[in-house]
Design an enzyme around this catalytic site. Structure first.
Site, PDB file in Angstrom:
ATOM      1  N   HIS A  78       0.780 -12.476  -8.696  1.00  0.00           N
ATOM      2  CA  HIS A  78       0.099 -12.495  -7.718  1.00  0.00           C
ATOM      3  C   HIS A  78       0.355 -13.373  -6.598  1.00  0.00           C
ATOM      4  O   HIS A  78      -0.473 -13.602  -5.565  1.00  0.00           O
ATOM      5  CB  HIS A  78      -1.250 -13.137  -8.116  1.00  0.00           C
ATOM      6  N   LYS A  85       2.006 -14.284  -2.977  1.00  0.00           N
ATOM      7  CA  LYS A  85       2.087 -14.051  -1.815  1.00  0.00           C
ATOM      8  C   LYS A  85       3.046 -14.817  -0.956  1.00  0.00           C
ATOM      9  O   LYS A  85       2.657 -15.759  -0.476  1.00  0.00           O
ATOM     10  CB  LYS A  85       0.859 -13.672  -0.658  1.00  0.00           C
ATOM     11  N   ASP A 144      14.340 -15.048   6.932  1.00  0.00           N
ATOM     12  CA  ASP A 144      15.499 -16.024   7.363  1.00  0.00           C
ATOM     13  C   ASP A 144      14.907 -17.543   7.216  1.00  0.00           C
ATOM     14  O   ASP A 144      14.913 -17.719   5.936  1.00  0.00           O
ATOM     15  CB  ASP A 144      15.687 -15.915   8.731  1.00  0.00           C
ATOM     16  N   GLY A 179       0.699  -1.227  -0.117  1.00  0.00           N
ATOM     17  CA  GLY A 179       0.050  -0.097   0.057  1.00  0.00           C
ATOM     18  C   GLY A 179       0.750   1.407   0.079  1.00  0.00           C
ATOM     19  O   GLY A 179       2.040   1.107   0.818  1.00  0.00           O
ATOM     20  N   LYS A 180       0.435   2.494  -0.740  1.00  0.00           N
ATOM     21  CA  LYS A 180       1.203   3.337  -1.025  1.00  0.00           C
ATOM     22  C   LYS A 180       1.446   4.241   0.289  1.00  0.00           C
ATOM     23  O   LYS A 180       2.302   5.104   0.249  1.00  0.00           O
ATOM     24  CB  LYS A 180       0.503   4.317  -2.125  1.00  0.00           C
TER      25      LYS A 180
END
Length: 529
Positions: free
Chosen positions: A190, A192, A197, A104-105
């Site tokens: 797309h 995620k 680590d 998000g910006k």
């Protein structure tokens, strides 16, 4: 080969721990006809005969990791997900790699946390991969790209890498005429993947305020060095065929996009076929089953994890993606007579299920099947301006069609369609949206799931033809993990209610001709919801 060379400094060499093991599939046998399991098999209780054919198929399809069940943590809320993410980032010592549709910006806190982690640990390297269309949509106003670019100025390219993938399917005149709010219908990065680590969070959530506060999703934290290494290789491989984000003039949005000469593929918008061929040579070897035999410890694990990928727009001439075949294998089990007393739950926030998967769900002989989707008021596009504001109605139309299909095959008593709603987003304080996606299967005569799929896929035609997706399929006999999965699928239904055809007859549920026409136009020019 080039991709591996370019990313060596960001990767941590793979190694084996007793709690997280990877095995060669050619050395295993899970056939239910065998009275004695091969020593490297890990599903060892009486339910092995039920899961045997499934794990046998999966072993030939994807890499396999054995993990102790207590090394999987299931998170419940957006705030818990964000808290864990921040905690792990601040404690990172060697690497952080984040694959997401966008950040998000206004996520300045998250960027500050990354900045603190880099400042505290001089050896730490950070790699972020997002989507070029979604991540630059607001330019020249603040965007994901402009938010991230300053990290490069502060810490240098030897420690920070910002990449943005661009689909080969949107270019030329089509790219010019398709509105920015809709251009993601031609394909996105797309995935995620939130790796820190030796741990990785698998989720469907992006990295923005709503996903951290009031958008329900799923979040599983895996403490498994080998699994994390596997997804790190995928992350860096896709990064190597993506644009490089560099700091740029403020009047141009604060960033520039560069296609480095070191990229092992040409630009996707200039030479799409050559881009696909190069991408295939890099990605195809990463998503198939491991070929190198690794000696197995004698102790058996009750939980195995299969990492899956759907890279259809990048694999040419043969699509060797693994997610759709793996999910199809799971759903085919449900049509067997032996699974008549099984149960399953399927959820997707944006309900537009792929035709083949819908057919498999409708063919199930399970005693109970539940589909959970977002109510229009819990859809992230609810109240949006322009064409995107039509999307909640479009998904409502598809949900109605699915319920109609349930009735046509006579499964109205065994397959339920539920709608998730927690207030009306944008109109009621405390309202949430729903973005969860996944599958859970409980074996015959069992309440809690033994199988679950979690990741980025929405299980749509777009997911299987245009987007880049990654998931993990978990198969377990561990009582504690099964109970946790049962609790997860229960709390996701706390705000869901069963729908009937009468619900779709209400005036506010009627879908206008304008929405139907917009759906037709998007598909006619090659896009997908």
């Amino acid at each position: 080969m080039i991709a591996v060379t370019l990313r060596d400094s960001f990767l941590r060499p793979a190694f084996c721990l007793p709690r997280c093991r990877i095995f060669s599939h050619s050395r295993r046998s899970f056939s239910s006809s065998n009275s004695t399991l091969h020593p490297t098999a890990s599903i060892s209780s009486p339910t092995s005969s039920v899961l045997g054919s499934l794990t046998g198929e999966l072993d030939r399809l994807a890499p396999r990791f054995e993990i102790q069940a207590n090394k999987i943590r299931i998170m419940k809320t957006p705030s818990e997900f964000y808290a864990v993410l921040k905690d792990r980032i601040l404690k990172a010592e060697r690497r952080i790699f984040l694959s997401t549709l966008y950040i998000g910006k206004t996520e300045h806190e998250l960027i500050d946390i990354l900045r603190k982690a880099l400042s505290r640990q001089p050896k730490l390297k950070v790699s972020i991969l997002s989507d070029a269309l979604r991540g630059t949509r607001e330019t020249p106003n603040p965007s994901c790209a402009s938010l991230l670019a300053p990290l490069l100025s502060e810490f240098g390219a030897s420690r920070v890498e910002i990449r943005m993938y661009h689909t080969p399917n949107l270019r030329g005149l089509r790219k010019k005429i398709v509105p920015k709010r809709l251009n993601e219908g031609w394909g996105l990065q797309h995935m995620k993947l939130y790796g820190i680590d030796d741990e990785i969070v698998m989720s469907g959530a992006n990295l923005s305020t709503d996903y951290f506060t009031n958008r329900q999703d799923r979040y599983h934290l895996f403490t498994c060095p080998n699994l994390t290494d596997h997804f790190a290789r995928i992350h860096h491989a896709v990064s190597s065929i993506s644009y490089n984000v560099l700091p740029g003039p403020k009047e141009q949005g604060g960033y520039t996009l560069e296609w480095p000469e070191s990229n092992p593929a040409p630009m996707p918008t200039k030479e799409p076929r050559e881009f696909q061929i190069a991408a295939t040579s890099i990605l195809a070897p990463l998503i198939g089953p491991e070929l190198t035999p690794i000696k197995s410890p004698s102790s058996a694990s009750k939980t195995v994890v299969y990492p899956l990928a759907q890279f259809t727009p990048l694999l040419y001439p043969q699509d060797t993606s693994t997610e759709h075949p793996a999910l199809s294998s799971v759903l085919r089990l449900l049509s067997r007579d032996s699974f008549a007393n099984s149960r399953w739950v399927f959820t997707a926030g944006y309900f537009n299920i792929h035709a083949q998967l819908k057919k498999l769900l409708l063919a199930s002989k399970s005693v109970e099947g539940i589909v959970v989707t977002a109510a229009p008021e819990a859809n992230g596009f609810y109240g949006s301006k322009g064409v995107s504001g039509m999307l909640p109605a479009a998904y409502t139309l598809m949900a109605r069609q699915f319920l109609d299909d349930i009735m046509k095959v006579g499964k109205g008593d065994s397959i339920l369609l539920k709608e998730w709603r927690r207030g009306t987003i944008g109109k009621e304080p405390g309202a949430w949206t729903y973005h969860a996606k996944g599958v859970w299967v409980s074996l015959p005569n069992e309440e809690d799931p033994s199988i679950t799929l979690i990741g980025s896929s929405n299980y749509t035609k777009r997911s299987y033809s245009l987007d880049l997706e990654t998931d993990v399929l978990v198969v377990t006999e561990d009582v504690g993990l099964k109970k946790a999965l049962g609790e997860e699928v229960a709390w996701l239904q706390d705000n869901a209610r069963t729908l009937t055809m009468q619900d779709f007859e209400r005036p506010e549920r009627r879908v206008s001709l304008k929405v139907k026409l917009a759906l037709w136009i998007v598909k006619a020019i090659g896009g997908q919801l």
